[in-house]
Design a protein around this motif. Sequence first.
Motif, PDB file in Angstrom:
ATOM      1  N   TYR A 124       0.824  -1.201   0.000  1.00  0.00           N
ATOM      2  CA  TYR A 124       0.000   0.000   0.000  1.00  0.00           C
ATOM      3  C   TYR A 124       0.865   1.260   0.000  1.00  0.00           C
ATOM      4  O   TYR A 124       0.576   2.216  -0.719  1.00  0.00           O
ATOM      5  CB  TYR A 124      -0.973  -0.007   1.181  1.00  0.00           C
ATOM      6  N   ARG A 125       1.907   1.257   0.769  1.00  0.00           N
ATOM      7  CA  ARG A 125       2.789   2.430   0.801  1.00  0.00           C
ATOM      8  C   ARG A 125       3.456   2.654  -0.555  1.00  0.00           C
ATOM      9  O   ARG A 125       3.553   3.790  -1.018  1.00  0.00           O
ATOM     10  CB  ARG A 125       3.819   2.291   1.921  1.00  0.00           C
ATOM     11  N   ARG A 126       3.930   1.575  -1.185  1.00  0.00           N
ATOM     12  CA  ARG A 126       4.543   1.702  -2.528  1.00  0.00           C
ATOM     13  C   ARG A 126       3.554   2.267  -3.539  1.00  0.00           C
ATOM     14  O   ARG A 126       3.940   2.966  -4.470  1.00  0.00           O
ATOM     15  CB  ARG A 126       5.040   0.341  -3.033  1.00  0.00           C
ATOM     16  N   ALA A 127       2.283   1.958  -3.347  1.00  0.00           N
ATOM     17  CA  ALA A 127       1.243   2.416  -4.272  1.00  0.00           C
ATOM     18  C   ALA A 127       0.753   3.825  -3.946  1.00  0.00           C
ATOM     19  O   ALA A 127      -0.156   4.322  -4.607  1.00  0.00           O
ATOM     20  CB  ALA A 127       0.074   1.437  -4.266  1.00  0.00           C
ATOM     21  N   GLY A 128       1.343   4.464  -2.927  1.00  0.00           N
ATOM     22  CA  GLY A 128       0.983   5.846  -2.627  1.00  0.00           C
ATOM     23  C   GLY A 128      -0.069   6.040  -1.556  1.00  0.00           C
ATOM     24  O   GLY A 128      -0.569   7.150  -1.368  1.00  0.00           O
ATOM     25  N   TYR A 129      -0.401   4.991  -0.837  1.00  0.00           N
ATOM     26  CA  TYR A 129      -1.381   5.116   0.245  1.00  0.00           C
ATOM     27  C   TYR A 129      -0.720   5.729   1.472  1.00  0.00           C
ATOM     28  O   TYR A 129       0.448   5.488   1.742  1.00  0.00           O
ATOM     29  CB  TYR A 129      -1.989   3.749   0.590  1.00  0.00           C
ATOM     30  N   ARG A 130      -1.507   6.517   2.203  1.00  0.00           N
ATOM     31  CA  ARG A 130      -1.035   7.160   3.418  1.00  0.00           C
ATOM     32  C   ARG A 130      -1.806   6.608   4.612  1.00  0.00           C
ATOM     33  O   ARG A 130      -3.019   6.450   4.549  1.00  0.00           O
ATOM     34  CB  ARG A 130      -1.241   8.670   3.354  1.00  0.00           C
ATOM     35  N   GLU A 131      -1.062   6.376   5.678  1.00  0.00           N
ATOM     36  CA  GLU A 131      -1.704   5.895   6.899  1.00  0.00           C
ATOM     37  C   GLU A 131      -2.552   7.002   7.486  1.00  0.00           C
ATOM     38  O   GLU A 131      -2.098   8.134   7.636  1.00  0.00           O
ATOM     39  CB  GLU A 131      -0.636   5.439   7.903  1.00  0.00           C
ATOM     40  N   GLN A 132      -3.807   6.651   7.849  1.00  0.00           N
ATOM     41  CA  GLN A 132      -4.754   7.642   8.364  1.00  0.00           C
ATOM     42  C   GLN A 132      -5.177   7.369   9.797  1.00  0.00           C
ATOM     43  O   GLN A 132      -5.939   8.139  10.365  1.00  0.00           O
ATOM     44  CB  GLN A 132      -5.997   7.690   7.468  1.00  0.00           C
ATOM     45  N   GLY A 133      -4.698   6.286  10.373  1.00  0.00           N
ATOM     46  CA  GLY A 133      -5.050   6.012  11.762  1.00  0.00           C
ATOM     47  C   GLY A 133      -4.945   4.539  12.097  1.00  0.00           C
ATOM     48  O   GLY A 133      -4.634   3.707  11.253  1.00  0.00           O
ATOM     49  N   ARG A 134      -5.184   4.256  13.360  1.00  0.00           N
ATOM     50  CA  ARG A 134      -5.134   2.891  13.886  1.00  0.00           C
ATOM     51  C   ARG A 134      -6.472   2.608  14.553  1.00  0.00           C
ATOM     52  O   ARG A 134      -7.030   3.454  15.248  1.00  0.00           O
ATOM     53  CB  ARG A 134      -4.005   2.770  14.901  1.00  0.00           C
ATOM     54  N   ILE A 135      -6.966   1.390  14.354  1.00  0.00           N
ATOM     55  CA  ILE A 135      -8.216   0.960  14.974  1.00  0.00           C
ATOM     56  C   ILE A 135      -7.873  -0.202  15.900  1.00  0.00           C
ATOM     57  O   ILE A 135      -7.544  -1.302  15.437  1.00  0.00           O
ATOM     58  CB  ILE A 135      -9.248   0.524  13.918  1.00  0.00           C
ATOM     59  N   PRO A 136      -7.930   0.046  17.211  1.00  0.00           N
ATOM     60  CA  PRO A 136      -7.584  -1.022  18.163  1.00  0.00           C
ATOM     61  C   PRO A 136      -8.560  -2.193  18.091  1.00  0.00           C
ATOM     62  O   PRO A 136      -9.756  -1.996  17.843  1.00  0.00           O
ATOM     63  CB  PRO A 136      -7.676  -0.338  19.521  1.00  0.00           C
ATOM     64  N   ASP A 137      -8.028  -3.410  18.289  1.00  0.00           N
ATOM     65  CA  ASP A 137      -8.850  -4.611  18.437  1.00  0.00           C
ATOM     66  C   ASP A 137      -9.841  -4.801  17.283  1.00  0.00           C
ATOM     67  O   ASP A 137     -10.980  -5.200  17.482  1.00  0.00           O
ATOM     68  CB  ASP A 137      -9.588  -4.534  19.781  1.00  0.00           C
ATOM     69  N   TYR A 138      -9.425  -4.522  16.068  1.00  0.00           N
ATOM     70  CA  TYR A 138     -10.306  -4.524  14.902  1.00  0.00           C
ATOM     71  C   TYR A 138     -10.643  -5.936  14.438  1.00  0.00           C
ATOM     72  O   TYR A 138     -11.773  -6.213  14.058  1.00  0.00           O
ATOM     73  CB  TYR A 138      -9.628  -3.753  13.772  1.00  0.00           C
ATOM     74  N   TYR A 139      -9.657  -6.807  14.452  1.00  0.00           N
ATOM     75  CA  TYR A 139      -9.850  -8.165  13.947  1.00  0.00           C
ATOM     76  C   TYR A 139     -10.286  -9.106  15.055  1.00  0.00           C
ATOM     77  O   TYR A 139     -10.052  -8.845  16.237  1.00  0.00           O
ATOM     78  CB  TYR A 139      -8.573  -8.661  13.258  1.00  0.00           C
ATOM     79  N   GLU A 140     -10.904 -10.216  14.676  1.00  0.00           N
ATOM     80  CA  GLU A 140     -11.487 -11.128  15.666  1.00  0.00           C
ATOM     81  C   GLU A 140     -10.460 -11.689  16.638  1.00  0.00           C
ATOM     82  O   GLU A 140     -10.803 -12.055  17.753  1.00  0.00           O
ATOM     83  CB  GLU A 140     -12.270 -12.247  14.990  1.00  0.00           C
ATOM     84  N   ASP A 141      -9.185 -11.706  16.240  1.00  0.00           N
ATOM     85  CA  ASP A 141      -8.149 -12.210  17.153  1.00  0.00           C
ATOM     86  C   ASP A 141      -7.544 -11.092  18.012  1.00  0.00           C
ATOM     87  O   ASP A 141      -6.588 -11.319  18.743  1.00  0.00           O
ATOM     88  CB  ASP A 141      -7.048 -12.937  16.381  1.00  0.00           C
ATOM     89  N   GLY A 142      -8.106  -9.881  17.914  1.00  0.00           N
ATOM     90  CA  GLY A 142      -7.645  -8.761  18.729  1.00  0.00           C
ATOM     91  C   GLY A 142      -6.580  -7.905  18.086  1.00  0.00           C
ATOM     92  O   GLY A 142      -6.167  -6.890  18.653  1.00  0.00           O
ATOM     93  N   CYS A 143      -6.121  -8.261  16.903  1.00  0.00           N
ATOM     94  CA  CYS A 143      -5.094  -7.468  16.215  1.00  0.00           C
ATOM     95  C   CYS A 143      -5.667  -6.114  15.802  1.00  0.00           C
ATOM     96  O   CYS A 143      -6.827  -6.007  15.395  1.00  0.00           O
ATOM     97  CB  CYS A 143      -4.592  -8.231  14.979  1.00  0.00           C
ATOM     98  N   ASP A 144      -4.856  -5.084  15.928  1.00  0.00           N
ATOM     99  CA  ASP A 144      -5.241  -3.749  15.471  1.00  0.00           C
ATOM    100  C   ASP A 144      -5.238  -3.692  13.953  1.00  0.00           C
ATOM    101  O   ASP A 144      -4.556  -4.471  13.281  1.00  0.00           O
ATOM    102  CB  ASP A 144      -4.252  -2.694  15.972  1.00  0.00           C
ATOM    103  N   ALA A 145      -5.962  -2.726  13.415  1.00  0.00           N
ATOM    104  CA  ALA A 145      -5.932  -2.429  11.983  1.00  0.00           C
ATOM    105  C   ALA A 145      -5.327  -1.058  11.779  1.00  0.00           C
ATOM    106  O   ALA A 145      -5.460  -0.169  12.630  1.00  0.00           O
ATOM    107  CB  ALA A 145      -7.342  -2.449  11.398  1.00  0.00           C
ATOM    108  N   LEU A 146      -4.660  -0.902  10.676  1.00  0.00           N
ATOM    109  CA  LEU A 146      -4.220   0.415  10.229  1.00  0.00           C
ATOM    110  C   LEU A 146      -5.135   0.830   9.093  1.00  0.00           C
ATOM    111  O   LEU A 146      -5.439   0.024   8.211  1.00  0.00           O
ATOM    112  CB  LEU A 146      -2.771   0.371   9.733  1.00  0.00           C
TER     113      LEU A 146
END
Length: 157
Positions: A124-146
Amino acid sequence: MAREKPAAVLRDARPSDLDGLLVLEAMFPGDRLAPRQFRRHLASPTARLRVAEREGALAGYALLFLRRGSGVARLYSIAVDPAQRGAGLGALLLADAERQARDARRGELRLEVRSDNEAAIALYRRAGYREQGRIPDYYEDGCDALRFGKALDGSRP
């Protein structure tokens, strides 16, 4: 001399692709799309489910949502068969999703990615995407999402 793999063909997914999509989905842990969800997205006018096919087999897919009345598209899911990694299919599917969003007159593409998925984050970064935030506990296993975004018209998201 190593033989090059034939190029992938991108196309709209069809109901007959359901079994192949489920095989791809089963290659990844957690948060899987169910058969019912794939069938609904195949029939939805606001979803674009595209597949990459190589040598007659599904090698990857991308699922894009185009909410009515919004200028933002959302890349909901992108998956590439692990045996096909390194062949540029992720970048090909991502570029196709951007094209689909632009064709639907969306000015921005957003997505969420597991914070521990270094390969996808690098793509995503190579394609020009910019990080816009973090979402805690987003996935069912508790992993955060960017959350990432990219303006498709050349402006900053």
